[in-house]
Design a protein around this motif. Structure first.
Motif, short mmCIF file in Angstrom:
data_model
loop_
_atom_site.label_atom_id
_atom_site.label_comp_id
_atom_site.label_asym_id
_atom_site.label_seq_id
_atom_site.Cartn_x
_atom_site.Cartn_y
_atom_site.Cartn_z
N PHE A 49 0.81 -1.22 0.00
CA PHE A 49 0.00 0.00 0.00
C PHE A 49 0.84 1.27 0.00
CE2 PHE A 49 -2.37 3.34 2.31
CZ PHE A 49 -3.41 3.51 1.41
N LEU A 50 1.84 1.33 0.87
CA LEU A 50 2.65 2.55 1.00
C LEU A 50 3.76 2.57 -0.04
CD1 LEU A 50 2.88 3.03 4.87
CD2 LEU A 50 1.53 4.33 3.23
N GLN A 51 3.34 2.67 -1.29
CA GLN A 51 4.28 2.72 -2.41
C GLN A 51 4.90 4.13 -2.50
OE1 GLN A 51 5.13 0.21 -4.85
NE2 GLN A 51 4.27 -1.09 -3.24
N PRO A 52 6.12 4.24 -3.06
CA PRO A 52 6.79 5.53 -3.16
C PRO A 52 5.93 6.62 -3.81
CG PRO A 52 8.31 3.78 -3.73
CD PRO A 52 6.97 3.12 -3.55
N SER A 253 -2.41 -9.28 -10.58
CA SER A 253 -2.48 -8.52 -11.82
C SER A 253 -2.21 -9.40 -13.03
CB SER A 253 -1.47 -7.35 -11.79
OG SER A 253 -0.16 -7.84 -11.55
N ALA A 254 -1.52 -10.53 -12.81
CA ALA A 254 -1.26 -11.46 -13.91
C ALA A 254 -2.54 -12.07 -14.44
CB ALA A 254 -0.32 -12.57 -13.43
N PHE A 291 -13.33 -1.19 0.84
CA PHE A 291 -13.61 -2.61 0.61
C PHE A 291 -13.68 -2.88 -0.88
CE2 PHE A 291 -17.69 -0.45 0.89
CZ PHE A 291 -18.50 -1.06 -0.06
N ASN A 292 -13.72 -4.16 -1.22
CA ASN A 292 -13.99 -4.50 -2.61
C ASN A 292 -14.99 -5.65 -2.68
OD1 ASN A 292 -12.05 -6.85 -2.32
ND2 ASN A 292 -12.45 -6.96 -4.51
N PRO A 314 -8.72 -4.26 0.61
CA PRO A 314 -8.09 -5.25 -0.28
C PRO A 314 -6.76 -4.74 -0.82
CG PRO A 314 -9.76 -4.02 -1.46
CD PRO A 314 -9.83 -3.54 -0.03
N GLY A 315 -6.20 -5.47 -1.76
CA GLY A 315 -4.92 -5.07 -2.36
C GLY A 315 -5.12 -3.93 -3.34
#
Length: 345
Positions: A49-52, A253-254, A291-292, A314-315
């Motif tokens: 979640f905490l991406q640059p 994502s794949a 949520f999803n 979620p992701g």
């Protein structure tokens, strides 16, 4: 919003009072104040979640993320404007609930009592089939399901009594954050039920053209992503195939699918009014903002949809432009708090 004792310039009214307009509020958030978000996440969730990019955008808007130390009392940390969390266990549940009662001025995403409901697949989908969306270009359903708590060997008779038809999707009853709790199996016959490990939920498999819609919700924002899923099961296959088969993971994502690869009748996204109506109802019923929904369209139908799973926080890394969506969401929380304070004044 955390004040640094600097007053913004505003618009002077006829009686000499100074009020904050929208521009002034933005000056406050960007120059004089910071929005402090305390987070309590697993290391895996923090990494995803905490991406640059999110942190860079946050800094530009005066938003800071502060890690919550689980070894220290939560009330002694902060102060926070928002607490963002996804930890399991009764101990954390009690901690965050107590904090919420003592600090009603802090936005907790989301209330632990609301999250608890969707960690149990028996209660997760309750009441969804009662939602009426006839005016929103669609019908919402849930698969027939039953819970098996102990003996899967003797559950075959219960399956028949409940009116469930094979094949059946088998899911662990509890969602506990482990990979195992997201393992799904397809059971083709009565004997195969003995191979499954309870407690679990059995759901009727609904043919859906091999496509699943992951509907991400962040406050009022809705984003939909297509994922490959299991192909349809023909009547011939039902008669010839036996045993239990594990589902491939469809959340990565794949597993993404471009609509150009598919029959347009299968790939077409659920109608926007339908999604907005469903999400509005679920937000109100669940009391959640993050949520999803995992949703499928019944094969051969254009407007009959099934909700098969709901996930808290979620992701989001798999959601397009999630970084900007969350920045806007956090700022909207600050704006709402600011408006509330102004109304009180």
């Amino acid at each position: 919003m955390r004040d640094n004792n600097m007053m913004p310039k505003g618009n002077e009214t006829d009686d000499g009072e100074v009020g904050l307009d929208t521009a002034s509020f933005e000056q406050v958030q960007q120059q004089q104040k910071k929005l402090v978000i305390g987070y309590a996440l697993t290391s895996k969730k923090k990494m995803s979640f905490l991406q640059p990019k999110l942190e860079v955008l946050a800094r530009k808007k005066g938003i800071s993320f502060v890690s919550i130390d689980q070894e220290k009392p939560l009330s002694e940390q902060g102060p926070f404007d928002v607490v963002l969390h996804k930890l399991l266990g009764n101990e954390w549940h009690d901690v965050i609930e107590d904090y919420q009662q003592k600090h009603p001025e802090v936005t907790v995403l989301d209330p632990p009592c609301a999250i608890q409901r969707i960690y149990n697949r028996q209660s997760m989908l309750q009441g969804i089939a009662d939602i009426s969306l006839a005016d929103c270009d669609g019908m919402i359903c849930v698969p027939k399901q039953m819970v098996v708590l102990k003996d899967t060997t003797s559950s075959a008779n219960e399956v028949a009594e409940a009116g469930l038809k094979f094949p059946l999707v088998a899911k662990p009853l509890l969602v506990d954050g482990t990979a195992k709790s997201h393992q799904l199996f397809l059971a083709y016959d009565r004997l195969s039920l003995a191979e499954l490990e309870p407690p679990l939920v059995l759901q009727e498999f609904v043919n859906h053209g091999g496509v699943l819609f992951k509907v991400f919700v962040v406050g009022d924002v809705i984003k939909v992503v297509r994922r490959f899923s299991l192909p349809n099961v023909s009547n011939c296959e039902k008669d010839k195939v036996a045993g239990v088969f594990q589902f491939p993971r469809v959340s990565s994502s794949a597993a993404s699918v471009d609509k150009t690869d598919l029959d347009p009748r299968v790939a077409e996204l659920p109608p926007k009014p339908f999604l907005e109506g469903l999400v509005r109802e679920l937000r109100n019923r669940l009391g959640l903002r993050l949520f999803n929904i995992d949703m499928i369209r019944e094969h051969g139908s254009r407007d009959v949809f099934y909700v098969i799973d709901i996930n808290y926080f979620p992701g989001y890394g798999k959601m397009p432009d999630y970084e900007q969506v969350f920045i806007d969401f956090f700022l909207s929380l600050a704006q709402a708090k600011h408006n509330k304070i102004q109304c009180v004044r």
